[in-house]
Design a protein around this motif. Structure first.
Motif, short mmCIF file in Angstrom:
data_model
loop_
_atom_site.label_atom_id
_atom_site.label_comp_id
_atom_site.label_asym_id
_atom_site.label_seq_id
_atom_site.Cartn_x
_atom_site.Cartn_y
_atom_site.Cartn_z
N LYS A 32 44.52 -27.91 75.03
CA LYS A 32 44.24 -29.03 75.93
C LYS A 32 43.82 -30.26 75.13
CE LYS A 32 41.22 -30.63 79.60
NZ LYS A 32 40.04 -30.35 80.43
N ASP A 35 46.81 -31.81 73.52
CA ASP A 35 47.63 -32.56 74.48
C ASP A 35 46.99 -33.90 74.83
OD1 ASP A 35 50.08 -32.51 76.11
OD2 ASP A 35 48.71 -32.46 77.83
N ALA A 38 47.49 -36.19 71.81
CA ALA A 38 48.89 -36.58 71.70
C ALA A 38 49.22 -37.66 72.73
CB ALA A 38 49.80 -35.36 71.88
N TYR A 39 48.74 -37.48 73.96
CA TYR A 39 48.97 -38.49 74.99
C TYR A 39 48.36 -39.83 74.59
CZ TYR A 39 48.62 -41.44 78.99
OH TYR A 39 48.70 -42.54 79.80
N CYS A 50 53.13 -41.57 79.14
CA CYS A 50 53.93 -40.61 78.38
C CYS A 50 53.70 -39.20 78.90
CB CYS A 50 53.54 -40.66 76.90
SG CYS A 50 53.81 -42.28 76.15
N THR A 52 54.40 -34.89 78.01
CA THR A 52 54.63 -33.93 76.93
C THR A 52 55.99 -33.29 77.13
OG1 THR A 52 52.26 -33.46 76.88
CG2 THR A 52 53.71 -31.90 75.75
N TYR A 54 57.38 -31.37 74.37
CA TYR A 54 57.42 -30.21 73.48
C TYR A 54 56.11 -30.11 72.72
CZ TYR A 54 58.73 -27.33 69.45
OH TYR A 54 58.76 -26.37 68.49
N ALA A 55 55.63 -28.90 72.58
CA ALA A 55 54.49 -28.62 71.70
C ALA A 55 54.88 -27.38 70.93
CB ALA A 55 53.21 -28.40 72.48
N SER A 83 61.22 -41.13 72.63
CA SER A 83 60.31 -40.06 72.21
C SER A 83 59.49 -40.45 70.99
CB SER A 83 61.09 -38.78 71.91
OG SER A 83 61.95 -38.98 70.80
N HIS A 85 57.22 -38.30 68.01
CA HIS A 85 56.77 -37.04 67.43
C HIS A 85 55.38 -37.31 66.87
CE1 HIS A 85 60.91 -35.05 67.06
NE2 HIS A 85 61.02 -36.12 67.83
N VAL A 108 53.64 -32.33 68.46
CA VAL A 108 53.89 -32.53 69.89
C VAL A 108 54.87 -33.68 70.04
CG1 VAL A 108 52.85 -33.19 72.10
CG2 VAL A 108 51.63 -31.62 70.57
N MET A 110 56.15 -36.43 72.61
CA MET A 110 55.83 -37.13 73.85
C MET A 110 56.99 -38.06 74.20
SD MET A 110 52.79 -35.91 74.48
CE MET A 110 52.19 -36.95 75.80
#
Length: 159
Positions: A32, A35, A38-39, A50, A52, A54-55, A83, A85, A108, A110
């Motif tokens: 979590k 994520d 990454a966001y 944005c 997700t 792929y993780a 996207s 990365h 990840v 996004m």
């Protein structure tokens, strides 16, 4: 401001609510945090909402103890049309000193979307240093590997 924030670090304390049955921070809590970082990184780069896509490649290297200071560092390492990365490193340690150890690493992807949920363009990131060029090249190699893995996984999808 879009295109200006390529990296960020979230810092906080691991709380008792994050503990698993073994007394360490639960892997789901770490995912979590990844994520969230990454966001925040992708939104800071693109200036857009944005999601997700792929993780993967998540490596849990060492456990995190409750009460540790946790640092989740996120950095854009490649951009496509819509996207981004994001490479993420999670480090933790005793909050009373500055030493942190790597606990988790992953990539990840996004994707920026508009108000209708459709993909939308993001600013291009162009690497300048040798280190950044290697990160970009690594992201490209990982894309190729994911494509091959995806093709192999098709056989396992039940209709």
């Amino acid at each position: 401001m879009s295109g200006k924030e390529r990296q960020l670090t979230l810092r906080f304390l691991a709380e008792p609510a994050d503990v698993n049955f073994g007394g360490k921070v639960h892997g789901g809590a770490v995912m979590k945090w990844i994520d969230l970082a990454a966001y925040a990184c992708a939104a800071g780069w693109s200036g857009k909402y944005c999601i997700t896509a792929y993780a993967g490649g998540i490596r849990f290297v060492k456990p995190i103890h409750v009460g540790s200071i946790v640092e989740v560092a996120a950095k854009v390492i490649y951009t496509g049309r819509s996207s981004m990365h994001i490479a993420l490193d999670v480090r933790a340690g005793d909050p009373k000193n500055t030493k942190r150890y790597l606990t988790t690493h992953c990539i990840v992807i996004m994707v920026a979307v508009d108000d209708q949920g459709q993909t939308t363009d993001v600013p291009e990131w162009v690497p300048e240093t040798p280190e950044d060029i290697e990160l970009r090249d690594s992201a490209i190699r990982l894309m190729d590997m994911r494509k091959k893995i995806g093709e192999e996984m098709e056989a396992h999808i039940q209709s």
